[in-house]
Design a protein around this motif. Structure first.
Motif, PDB file in Angstrom:
ATOM      1  N   GLU A  55      29.680  47.754  28.945  1.00 43.76           N
ATOM      2  CA  GLU A  55      29.117  47.429  30.255  1.00 43.76           C
ATOM      3  C   GLU A  55      29.711  46.129  30.791  1.00 43.76           C
ATOM      4  O   GLU A  55      30.056  46.039  31.970  1.00 43.76           O
ATOM      5  N   LEU A  56      29.822  45.124  29.928  1.00 45.00           N
ATOM      6  CA  LEU A  56      30.359  43.838  30.372  1.00 45.00           C
ATOM      7  C   LEU A  56      31.831  43.943  30.758  1.00 45.00           C
ATOM      8  O   LEU A  56      32.273  43.292  31.709  1.00 45.00           O
ATOM      9  N   ARG A  57      32.594  44.748  30.042  1.00 44.18           N
ATOM     10  CA  ARG A  57      34.000  44.934  30.404  1.00 44.18           C
ATOM     11  C   ARG A  57      34.130  45.601  31.767  1.00 44.18           C
ATOM     12  O   ARG A  57      34.963  45.217  32.591  1.00 44.18           O
ATOM     13  N   ALA A  58      33.323  46.624  32.007  1.00 45.58           N
ATOM     14  CA  ALA A  58      33.363  47.307  33.301  1.00 45.58           C
ATOM     15  C   ALA A  58      32.975  46.341  34.413  1.00 45.58           C
ATOM     16  O   ALA A  58      33.619  46.295  35.469  1.00 45.58           O
ATOM     17  N   GLU A  59      31.939  45.553  34.172  1.00 42.56           N
ATOM     18  CA  GLU A  59      31.484  44.586  35.173  1.00 42.56           C
ATOM     19  C   GLU A  59      32.541  43.508  35.403  1.00 42.56           C
ATOM     20  O   GLU A  59      32.813  43.134  36.545  1.00 42.56           O
ATOM     21  N   SER A  60      33.142  43.023  34.336  1.00 42.80           N
ATOM     22  CA  SER A  60      34.143  41.966  34.496  1.00 42.80           C
ATOM     23  C   SER A  60      35.396  42.500  35.182  1.00 42.80           C
ATOM     24  O   SER A  60      36.029  41.788  35.963  1.00 42.80           O
TER      25      SER A  60
END
Length: 112
Positions: A55-60
């Motif tokens: 999730e954090l990779r997609a958001e970043s």
């Protein structure tokens, strides 16, 4: 009866040895159960961390793309705009739009 015959004919205390082995076996089994439970718990935490990382990779990635877009000067409909005029307009301009060019023609036709 001699002393050696008496020692060989007397029953050995097998009950004490068996109890020690059973106690050791039950202790080891409970230890294995605790270790398996701990490994299951760590694995569930690992799965949670992996999901959160996705999730954090997609958001970043989205934030990085937005920051890259915000730094650009872009052109749409014959008008240059600064990056802060329409910051969320990324990708909304159609590619196959007719007109809106910088012009042309005039005396630059190549005749001379």
């Amino acid at each position: 009866m001699s002393a050696t015959e008496a020692s060989t004919t007397q029953p050995l205390n097998q009950g004490g040895v068996d109890d020690d082995v059973d106690d050791e076996l039950s202790r080891l089994r409970s230890q294995i159960q605790r270790e398996k439970a701990a490994k299951r718990k760590m694995y569930s935490y690992l799965v949670r961390i992996a999901d959160e990382l996705k999730e954090l990779r997609a958001e970043s990635d989205q934030l990085i793309d937005a920051a890259d877009y915000a730094r650009k000067v872009w052109y749409e409909g014959g008008m240059w705009r600064g990056p802060n005029v329409l910051p969320m307009a990324g990708g909304s301009a159609p590619d196959a739009r007719g007109g809106g060019g910088t012009g042309g023609g005039g005396a630059a036709g190549g005749r001379g």
